[in-house]
Design an enzyme around this catalytic site. Structure first.
Site, short mmCIF file in Angstrom:
data_model
loop_
_atom_site.label_atom_id
_atom_site.label_comp_id
_atom_site.label_asym_id
_atom_site.label_seq_id
_atom_site.Cartn_x
_atom_site.Cartn_y
_atom_site.Cartn_z
N GLN A 99 53.38 2.87 135.23
CA GLN A 99 53.53 4.22 134.66
C GLN A 99 54.21 4.19 133.29
OE1 GLN A 99 56.39 6.84 136.41
NE2 GLN A 99 55.33 8.71 135.76
N ASP A 106 52.79 -13.23 138.25
CA ASP A 106 53.80 -12.75 139.19
C ASP A 106 55.16 -13.00 138.54
OD1 ASP A 106 55.65 -12.46 141.17
OD2 ASP A 106 54.69 -13.84 142.58
N TYR A 110 66.66 0.58 146.81
CA TYR A 110 66.36 0.65 145.38
C TYR A 110 67.64 0.82 144.56
CZ TYR A 110 64.06 2.62 141.18
OH TYR A 110 63.63 2.88 139.91
N LYS A 141 69.27 -1.71 141.81
CA LYS A 141 69.50 -1.29 140.42
C LYS A 141 70.97 -1.44 140.04
CE LYS A 141 65.32 -0.31 139.07
NZ LYS A 141 64.67 -1.11 138.01
#
Ligand code: SER
Length: 345
Positions: free
Chosen positions: A41, A81, A171, A175
């Site tokens: 995105q 990868d 997540y 982070k």
């Protein structure tokens, strides 16, 4: 399905040999850029902006997917990868990369389903890039953090740069760890790694995937195609959001800022705008009056509940001149105009 996928990617065709002499052909420029997650995105739009600034000869896009000329204007594409440390190192050397925008990541919803893989993908390649910068192979790194680093026990509104971080999602944990690695490599080794805590990102060119804030993208597609949308986030849950144009501008501004202006070496808060699904639906109705919304919160509601509703980004404004061009009304107008053209049968 997961181990199969990994195996597939491990053996994904990589054509480094055929590129043997490409570094010789890259035009001379002060920057040679590698983008990971370049077909994602943020990656698709950031790559195209970097090409416009630096020329396609100086931009290498990379990702797990096959090359798609409709998605990237970069001069080179490496199907790789990013967890394959040796391969990444080879690519950095072949192209004499100076700057890395390391965007490859698993978002919040998907990370909850694949926690160990989320840790591997979201943290280890970042350390690998920091190591390469420490060795002097690359000069500068951009790495995205997220509003997911905040968590329970902090105020919901106008959350500042230096609050206690207490993420409760896989997540968010990955982070936060990444932020600490960035700070560590800067403090100990002077590595120039810069980061932004992105809020939910909204864009029409490439869909997001697996995020908690993705309802705010899906809603536009369904509004145009179906005239209605069922939101997996409840009516009055506010989250910080940002239109992609503003996200790209902020990223480039941060990367262009003089080194001495960067006072935050973990990750900068970015507030964007703050709205609820009900407020977004009301904006969409200004363009599509018959639009209907209902609510069926799923597991992502708990993730949203652990995140702030709005963010204080005054440090980014002061340090490197963060500004925004889009509010919820302008964004909605732009999204609907562009998506109507894109989705035309
Ligand atoms: N957009 C991200 C997500 O929802 C937050 O950084 O996972």
């Amino acid at each position: 399905m997961f181990p199969k996928l990994i195996n597939f990617f491990k053996f994904a065709i990589h054509t480094l040999n055929s590129k043997k002499n490409q570094s010789l052909h890259m035009e001379s420029s002060t920057e040679k850029i590698l983008i990971t997650g370049a077909l994602g995105q943020i990656g698709t739009e950031l790559t195209n902006r970097l090409v416009a600034i630096h020329g396609k000869e100086n931009v290498v896009a990379s990702g797990l997917d096959r090359f798609d000329k409709n998605l990237t204007s970069a001069g080179y594409y490496e199907r790789m990868d990013v967890t394959n440390t040796q391969l990444v190192r080879q690519v950095i050397k072949e192209y004499e990369i100076t700057t890395v925008y390391h965007l490859a990541s698993l978002l919040s919803g998907t990370s909850e389903k694949q926690p160990l893989f989320a840790w591997k993908l979201n943290v280890e390649p970042l350390i690998n890039f920091c190591e390469m910068a420490r060795e002097g192979l690359i000069k500068k790194i951009f790495w995205p953090s997220s509003i997911a680093v905040f968590g329970k026990g902090i105020p919901k509104e106008n959350v500042g740069q230096d609050v206690v971080l207490n993420p409760t999602t896989v997540y968010g944990i990955s982070k936060l760890a990444g932020e600490k690695w960035c700070e560590y490599y800067f403090d100990k080794h002077g590595v120039d790694v810069r980061s932004i805590r992105y809020p939910g990102l909204i864009s029409w060119k490439t869909p997001a995937g697996g995020g908690t804030t993705d309802y705010a993208v899906e809603i536009y597609y369904e509004a145009i195609e179906e005239g209605k949308y069922t939101s997996f986030i409840s009516e009055n849950t506010a989250m910080p959001m940002l239109y992609m144009d503003d996200a790209i501008n902020a990223t480039l501004k941060l990367m262009e800022a003089p080194k001495e202006n960067i006072t935050v070496r973990s990750s900068y808060n970015l507030g964007g705008m703050s709205f609820t699904p009900a407020e977004l639906a009301a904006e969409i109705r200004k363009e599509i009056p018959e639009f209907k919304i209902d609510y069926k919160p799923d597991f992502r509601q708990a993730i949203a509940d652990s995140w702030p509703a709005s963010i204080d980004d005054s440090v980014a404004k002061k340090d490197w001149g963060l500004t925004y061009d889009f509010d919820i009304t302008e964004m909605t107008r732009d999204m609907i105009k562009n998506l109507k053209t894109k989705l035309k049968p």
